[in-house]
Design a protein around this motif. Structure first.
Motif, PDB file in Angstrom:
ATOM      1  N   ASN A  11      -7.391 -21.107 -24.084  1.00 32.98           N
ATOM      2  CA  ASN A  11      -8.609 -21.426 -23.313  1.00 32.98           C
ATOM      3  C   ASN A  11      -8.231 -21.981 -21.959  1.00 32.98           C
ATOM      4  O   ASN A  11      -7.175 -22.538 -21.773  1.00 32.98           O
ATOM      5  N   THR A  12      -9.138 -21.866 -21.019  1.00 32.35           N
ATOM      6  CA  THR A  12      -8.841 -22.414 -19.685  1.00 32.35           C
ATOM      7  C   THR A  12      -8.843 -23.932 -19.768  1.00 32.35           C
ATOM      8  O   THR A  12      -9.567 -24.537 -20.532  1.00 32.35           O
ATOM      9  N   THR A  13      -8.028 -24.508 -18.954  1.00 30.84           N
ATOM     10  CA  THR A  13      -7.852 -25.949 -19.059  1.00 30.84           C
ATOM     11  C   THR A  13      -8.640 -26.689 -17.985  1.00 30.84           C
ATOM     12  O   THR A  13      -8.849 -26.178 -16.896  1.00 30.84           O
ATOM     13  N   ILE A  57      -2.572 -30.531 -16.031  1.00 26.32           N
ATOM     14  CA  ILE A  57      -2.100 -29.494 -16.942  1.00 26.32           C
ATOM     15  C   ILE A  57      -2.218 -28.129 -16.300  1.00 26.32           C
ATOM     16  O   ILE A  57      -1.387 -27.252 -16.507  1.00 26.32           O
ATOM     17  N   VAL A 103       2.660 -27.671 -22.955  1.00 32.24           N
ATOM     18  CA  VAL A 103       1.317 -27.727 -22.387  1.00 32.24           C
ATOM     19  C   VAL A 103       0.278 -27.277 -23.397  1.00 32.24           C
ATOM     20  O   VAL A 103      -0.802 -27.868 -23.520  1.00 32.24           O
ATOM     21  N   LYS A 111      -2.646 -29.710 -24.616  1.00 31.63           N
ATOM     22  CA  LYS A 111      -4.024 -29.286 -24.324  1.00 31.63           C
ATOM     23  C   LYS A 111      -4.858 -29.274 -25.593  1.00 31.63           C
ATOM     24  O   LYS A 111      -6.006 -29.687 -25.615  1.00 31.63           O
ATOM     25  N   ALA A 115       0.758 -36.555 -19.681  1.00 30.34           N
ATOM     26  CA  ALA A 115      -0.569 -36.373 -20.268  1.00 30.34           C
ATOM     27  C   ALA A 115      -0.857 -37.174 -21.523  1.00 30.34           C
ATOM     28  O   ALA A 115      -1.997 -37.232 -21.962  1.00 30.34           O
TER      29      ALA A 115
END
Lengths: 354, 586
Positions: A160-162, A167, B60, B64, B104
């Protein structure tokens, strides 16, 4: 004077009388009585939350009836309890949650709305035990949940797009590195050709570049060579940069990545490589991370594999043929262009058994 | 017909609360695959993640998906790296992970790494980025020095666990330990057994004295035996102890001091260390033997009679790791004394010798399998084995879950019948229905693989060396073992056919390692092209595989599934077969 009974109204509109002492075990009801003075008569019956049906209320009251007896309260630390009381309490609780899943869910929901934390804990643990050890299909079946994840999501729920800009920058960096890698490969293969063909001196090349040769192809070739040489230099610089920030010591610009300014550092690394790459790369974007196979190439690969398989079959002894034909289904999936059925069968095991 | 979910009325917090009681990775993964809403809720409350192959997914992606992670475990190099089969510099660099997480996940508390390369810079980054950092476990890792450890010690105020099990540390000085500030008191577990240099013992004593919650302490060899009592007196609440060197001049007062110090450790359950044992000091631990559940004597050169005396005092032993000096006699005694034993590992004292140096045969293992009804996990190095013995072991212990047999000389047949050991291992897989891990050795034909494919339905990890006759062997395993996750093979005559015919299987496994087999470069290329979700790595120190014909076998092959694409940190002797068939030349 405290009345021994209070009035409660459930979601279906029915009103009932309940021993006050027991009902007060529920924090929500307790608040209604003490803070708002409700429940003393039928007219000012306490309206229970929507999620509390009469049947569920009855169960909850049973629970409260048991636990409000002194010594049984969950508020008492276990080591302080005599063993017999502890076992009695445990035994009651275990029996209490033995019911079908639907009722257990209703009970959990109702207990939560009444803010009865010990019961929420008890029922939640029971639900957790039901879930443990089961496959996603089984869980869906038990809880009547929809199967609404797409194949793609099941396999790669991470594409999915972040939203987080940091990030996103990291993603960009990765994409850029991959592109650089591809560029380097392409250029290196060009270079190899170059080295084989070009044996002229620098002067000769310069004379080409300066237009002494009328052959358009020659000019084009020389321009390409010039560009490639510049690219080569830049990529040498890049690879130096890469080696400096190379595999064993990943530092940004030879300095430690400082946590206070990590985002700035990432931006810094991006922009430095960016200036180097200004001629080599026009632009890059997030959508660059694409692992799909070009359809024409796919066809070519499929033909090659089928050919190979034919050769395979002719070499193998009979027994092997038997084995292969029993595994025929799997083999067909291997040779089909996108193998969706294979993916579907094994999707749930894929990412999650890393 | 849309049916109403039973949990439709649950607020998210309630579902989260239910999930909070579910910790196992498999269960969490199952939850995330149920439906969209559960997927979302689960990912926001996932605190702990285990990534079995650091190249299977990118940092990442993980961050995420799980923004509230507190704990991460990563594995890097393939298992065969332990046997020096993976060349230096292959990979397994944790730096990109640390950098991404520092950015993060400021609330990260735990990092556990196995077979990865970590630098001092990364350790410093950890020390400064995670305010509530609690647990650092580096198992079989390398690439760092004691300077990195100093940074951790100095900055991680809430550190509970620092475990360097079997890591290769560049030990610059023992002063790093002094970097723990005087105000630091939260240590629970410290394992420095792999360090070469002496740490400052006075700093260590002070540290132990001010950390009341210390449960685990594993010292390194450099800690002298006569200093051990003082250390123990600072932390009598210890549950797990690894001694330093276990010998010194024999002096009665040293002995009695040691014995008294051990006696005061009423909670001690695990012992290890025991380098250079002087047997006359062994009785110092007798007072605590009855409480021991785990004993690691794999560095202890103690002869069988002394071992017998020690072990016969440990009736509650669950786990024993020992050298083959224990011999058959010691194992008979073990079988008689330790009825609750779950795990036995017998290591070779002289693996490269041509003749047996100890009287350890298959009989020792058979007797333990008879006498210990709860034995589930075995690692056994020996020089002779028979099918009969394996049959007996299999019938005795159908509850076996991990069975690793290493007959030291490759291709050794059944010493009684001179036949292959196919039927013996066949019996193991047939009877031990819950077998998860198996290592083979001895003379083996394709037949053993047929048994494994037929019966090894729960098998998750298989290690094979110098076995089999043809591709049929590999085919049996790949097509039969439904739960296979890791397969590692060396020096077997397996080639292209089985691999290509079972290519789809490879996407259901974590990884496949094949070295010194007969897989051709052409097949590797084909596999790489056909399977975009696999990284097909050719490891070849002879130079670019392109410089040799396509049908030339590759030296080593490492195939693993991934959703992160080819990795970017490969050294010059590793090539990933690309999907678009372009090759990196270096």
């Amino acid at each position: 004077m405290m009345k021994p009974y209070i009035w409660l109204e459930t979601s279906d509109g029915s009103i009932q009388q309940v021993e006050q002492e027991i009902a007060m075990y529920c924090p929500l009801i307790c608040k209604e009585i003490i803070q708002k003075g409700m429940g003393s008569s039928k007219n000012c019956a306490i309206c229970l939350p929507q999620r509390v049906s009469p049947a569920t209320l009855s169960l909850i009251l049973d629970y409260c009836r048991f636990h409000q007896v002194p010594g049984r309260s969950n508020k008492v630390l276990v080591p302080a309890l005599p063993l017999s009381l502890m076992l009695e309490r445990k035994s009651y609780d275990e029996k209490f949650v033995r019911m079908d899943t639907k009722r257990l869910c209703e009970l959990t929901s109702a207990a939560d709305s009444l803010q009865l934390k010990p019961l929420v804990d008890l029922t939640s643990r029971a639900l957790a035990r039901i879930i443990e050890g089961k496959s996603p299909e089984e869980i869906r079946e038990i809880f009547h949940l929809p199967d609404d994840l797409t194949e793609e999501e099941k396999l790669e729920p991470l594409k999915n797009t972040t939203d987080d800009p940091r990030i996103r920058l990291l993603n960009r960096l990765y994409a850029k590195k991959r592109k650089e890698l591809k560029e380097r490969e392409r250029l290196k293969s060009v270079e190899v050709e170059e080295e084989h063909i070009d044996k002229r001196s620098v002067d000769d090349l310069l004379s080409f570049i300066n237009g002494n040769d009328e052959d358009p192809k020659g000019i084009k070739t020389s321009k390409n060579k010039k560009k490639n040489r510049r690219k080569k230099e830049q990529h040498q610089k890049n690879s130096c940069l890469k080696e400096a920030s190379g595999v064993n010591k990943k530092e940004v610009n030879g300095q430690n990545i400082r946590h206070t300014n990590s985002e700035a550092d990432i931006i810094a690394e991006t922009s430095i490589s960016h200036t180097e790459d200004v001629f080599a790369h026009k632009e890059f974007d997030d959508g660059d991370i694409d692992d799909g196979i070009d359809p024409a190439l796919k066809e070519k690969i499929d033909r090659e594999v089928e050919d190979f398989a034919r050769r395979l079959n002719s070499d193998w002894p009979e027994r092997m043929q038997e084995l292969l034909s029993s595994g025929q289904e799997r083999k067909t999936m291997l040779f089909s262009p996108n193998g969706n059925s294979f993916l579907r069968r094994n999707a749930c095991m894929f990412f999650h058994c890393l | 017909m849309q049916r109403m979910a039973y949990t439709f009325s649950f607020p998210e917090e309630v579902l989260e609360h239910v999930f909070s009681f579910i910790e196992s990775q498999r269960d969490r993964n199952a939850i995330s695959l149920v439906c969209k809403s559960w997927y979302e809720i689960e990912r926001w409350c996932r605190r702990k993640v285990f990534v079995g192959n650091c190249y299977a997914v990118s940092p990442v992606m993980v961050i995420k998906r799980f923004p509230e992670l507190r704990s991460i475990a990563l594995k890097g190099k393939p298992h065969f790296a332990d046997f020096n089969l993976v060349p230096e510099g292959w990979g397994g660099y944790v730096c990109p992970w640390i950098a991404a997480m520092a950015c993060a996940l400021p609330c990260l508390e735990e990092i556990r790494l196995k077979r990865m390369v970590i630098t001092d810079e990364s350790l410093e980054l950890i020390a400064k980025s995670f305010k509530n950092f609690k647990v650092l476990v580096l198992t079989s890792c390398e690439g760092f020095t004691t300077d990195g450890l100093a940074a951790i010690a100095a900055n991680c105020r809430n550190l509970k666990e620092l475990d360097l099990q079997e890591s290769e540390v560049d030990d610059l000085s023992g002063h790093w330990l002094s970097h723990f500030p005087d105000s630091y008191t939260s240590l629970v577990s410290l394992n420095i057994s792999c360090l070469g240099n002496e740490v400052s013992l006075s700093a260590l004593e002070r540290l132990l004295g001010r950390c009341p919650n210390l449960r685990t302490l594993r010292l390194n060899r450099a800690v002298p035996l006569d200093r051990l009592p003082n250390l123990l007196r600072r932390c009598p609440q210890l549950v797990e102890l690894g001694t330093g060197v276990y010998s010194t001049e024999m002096r009665p007062e040293v002995f009695s001091n040691l014995e008294a110090a051990f006696s005061e450790c009423k909670q001690l359950k695990t012992l290890s260390g025991f380098w250079d044992v002087l047997p006359s000091y062994l009785p110092a631990v007798y007072p605590i033997c009855s409480r021991l559940t785990s004993l690691n004597l794999s560095y202890a050169i103690i002869q069988s009679p002394d071992l017998i005396k020690l072990i016969s005092q440990c009736p509650n032993l669950l786990r024993l790791w020992v050298l083959d000096y224990i011999e058959d006699a010691g194992l008979y005694n073990l079988a008689a004394s330790c009825k609750d034993l779950r795990e036995l590992r017998v290591f070779p004292s002289d693996p490269f010798g041509l003749e047996p140096n100890v009287a350890l045969t298959e009989k020792g293992l058979v007797s333990v399998s008879e006498g210990c009804p709860r034995l589930q996990s075995v690692l056994y190095f020996c020089r002779q084995m028979s099918n009969a013995a394996l049959h007996t072991i299999a019938r005795n212990r159908p509850n076996m879950t991990r069975f690793r047999l290493c007959i030291i000389e490759p291709r050794t047949p059944d010493y009684l019948t001179l036949e292959p050991l196919d039927s013996g291992f066949g019996a193991i897989v047939e009877h031990c229905k819950d077998l998860q891990r198996l290592s083979l050795s001895g003379l083996l034909t394709d037949r053993v693989f047929e048994y494994i494919g037929t019966y090894g339905k729960k098998l998750e990890m298989l290690s094979v060396a110098f076995a089999g006759e043809s591709d049929l062997g590999l085919h049996h395993v790949l097509s039969g073992c439904d739960n296979l996750r890791k397969l590692e093979i060396r020096d077997c005559p397996f080639g292209d056919k089985a691999l290509l015919a079972n290519a789809a299987k490879l996407e259901t496994m974590r990884s496949l390692w094949m070295s010194s087999c007969s897989v051709s470069y052409g097949a590797c290329k084909l596999l790489g092209q056909k399977m975009p979700r696999l990284n097909v790595e050719v490891i070849d120190e002879r130079g670019p595989p392109d410089s040799r014909p396509d049908d030339c076998p590759v030296e080593k092959l490492y195939i693993y599934r991934t959703i992160a694409g080819p990795r970017l940190d490969m050294p010059g002797f590793v090539w990933t077969m690309e999907d678009d068939s372009s090759l990196r030349l270096e």
